[in-house]
Design a protein around this motif. Structure first.
Motif, short mmCIF file in Angstrom:
data_model
loop_
_atom_site.label_atom_id
_atom_site.label_comp_id
_atom_site.label_asym_id
_atom_site.label_seq_id
_atom_site.Cartn_x
_atom_site.Cartn_y
_atom_site.Cartn_z
N ARG A 76 67.30 42.68 52.24
CA ARG A 76 68.68 42.18 52.23
C ARG A 76 68.82 40.92 53.08
O ARG A 76 69.79 40.74 53.83
N ASP A 78 69.52 36.99 53.71
CA ASP A 78 70.30 35.92 53.10
C ASP A 78 69.40 34.71 52.87
O ASP A 78 68.19 34.75 53.13
N ALA A 79 69.99 33.62 52.38
CA ALA A 79 69.18 32.46 52.01
C ALA A 79 68.46 31.87 53.23
O ALA A 79 67.29 31.47 53.14
N ASP A 80 69.14 31.81 54.37
CA ASP A 80 68.51 31.26 55.57
C ASP A 80 67.36 32.13 56.04
O ASP A 80 66.29 31.62 56.40
N THR A 82 65.63 34.20 54.22
CA THR A 82 64.56 34.14 53.23
C THR A 82 63.71 32.89 53.43
O THR A 82 62.48 32.94 53.37
N ARG A 214 69.43 31.84 61.98
CA ARG A 214 70.54 31.05 61.45
C ARG A 214 70.22 29.57 61.64
O ARG A 214 69.60 29.20 62.65
#
Length: 286
Positions: A76, A78-80, A82, A214
């Motif tokens: 799960r 997020d794009a960052d 990943t 992040r």
């Protein structure tokens, strides 16, 4: 922090934060491990349990992008996060020598010096302050050349009093530092900073163990200033071209708001002859 198994450490940490019910697994009885089991991650990602075990143990360091993206979906991310995971699997390059006597570009210093209404400062990727204008220095004594802001926010009690969003800010700051480290495990300064904060800050140790990442981005800073009271300021973080992730941070209040009035009042308390103090920032965080 030796970086010998950064990929495996990250997979394990993120696996432990996913609840079985989040991925459609019914929990029956007492589970002896937090989060997902290795074999559950492997099954959901469509790979063998043995292969996933090798990834976590660092015995296989070259998974395909397809495998990593499948794991990112299971965990799960997020794009960052990943992108961070993909970066950990890339072959490490020879670490670059960090420039000595790192300074803010002179033109940027001249620019922020002439801003009477916008607090602004310049920081490097380690959050060392390289330049600051007078209005920004009036916000906090830690907006000063040579101060490591992440260290100050975590360890200086005055910062916790100043910042109503201290919990959120420290979460973000540690996650951004994790992103900066990424595959750059041979960056001696980053390793020293992480080591220093790990020894001195329980809050840092807790947040660092989460392995959250992040990118550096703008935010709303919620302050309680000793002279002008509550002050909510928006910030933008702009990477300066031609530098190694040196960032210009600019604050502003919403036009017509009470915050704009409070910021103007603070500006009136700053002597107009005060100018940004700029000098090389070489020493380690206090």
């Amino acid at each position: 922090m030796d970086g010998t198994n950064a990929l495996g450490d990250y997979l394990r940490a993120r696996r432990e934060q996913v609840r079985p019910e989040d991925v459609g697994i019914r929990s029956i009885g007492v589970r002896r491990v937090p989060g997902l089991r290795r074999e559950e991650v492997a099954l959901l990602a469509g790979i063998s349990s043995d292969y996933y075990l090798r990834l976590e143990q660092g015995r296989d360091r070259n998974p395909s992008v397809q495998v990593l993206e499948a794991l990112a979906g299971v965990l799960r991310l997020d794009a960052d996060a990943t992108a961070y995971l993909l970066g950990l699997a890339q072959e490490r390059s020879v670490p670059r020598q960090q420039p000595r006597g790192e300074q803010a570009p002179e033109s940027i210093v001249e620019l922020i010096t002439g801003w009477p209404n916008n607090p602004a400062y310049v920081q490097n990727k380690y959050t060392d302050v390289l330049a600051v204008n007078a209005l920004c220095a009036a916000l906090s004594p830690n907006y000063a050349v040579g101060v490591n802001l992440l260290t100050a926010v975590l360890l200086d009690p005055r910062e916790q009093d100043l910042r109503r969003d201290w919990d959120e800010l420290t979460e973000e700051g540690v996650a951004v530092l994790r992103s900066e480290l990424g595959p750059n495990v041979d960056d001696a300064r980053l390793k020293d900073l992480v080591g220093d904060l790990s020894v001195r800050s329980e809050r840092f140790r807790q947040l660092w163990a989460r392995h959250e990442v992040r990118p550096r981005r703008g935010r709303l800073s919620k302050l309680t200033h000793p002279e002008v009271g509550d002050l909510d300021l928006r910030s933008d973080k702009l990477t300066i071209g031609g530098t190694d992730n040196v960032t210009l941070v600019v604050f502003h209040a919403v036009p017509g708001s009470r915050d704009e009035e409070s910021l103007a009042l603070l500006g009136s308390l700053v002597a107009p002859q005060d100018a940004p103090r700029v000098r090389p920032s070489e020493h380690r965080p206090e």
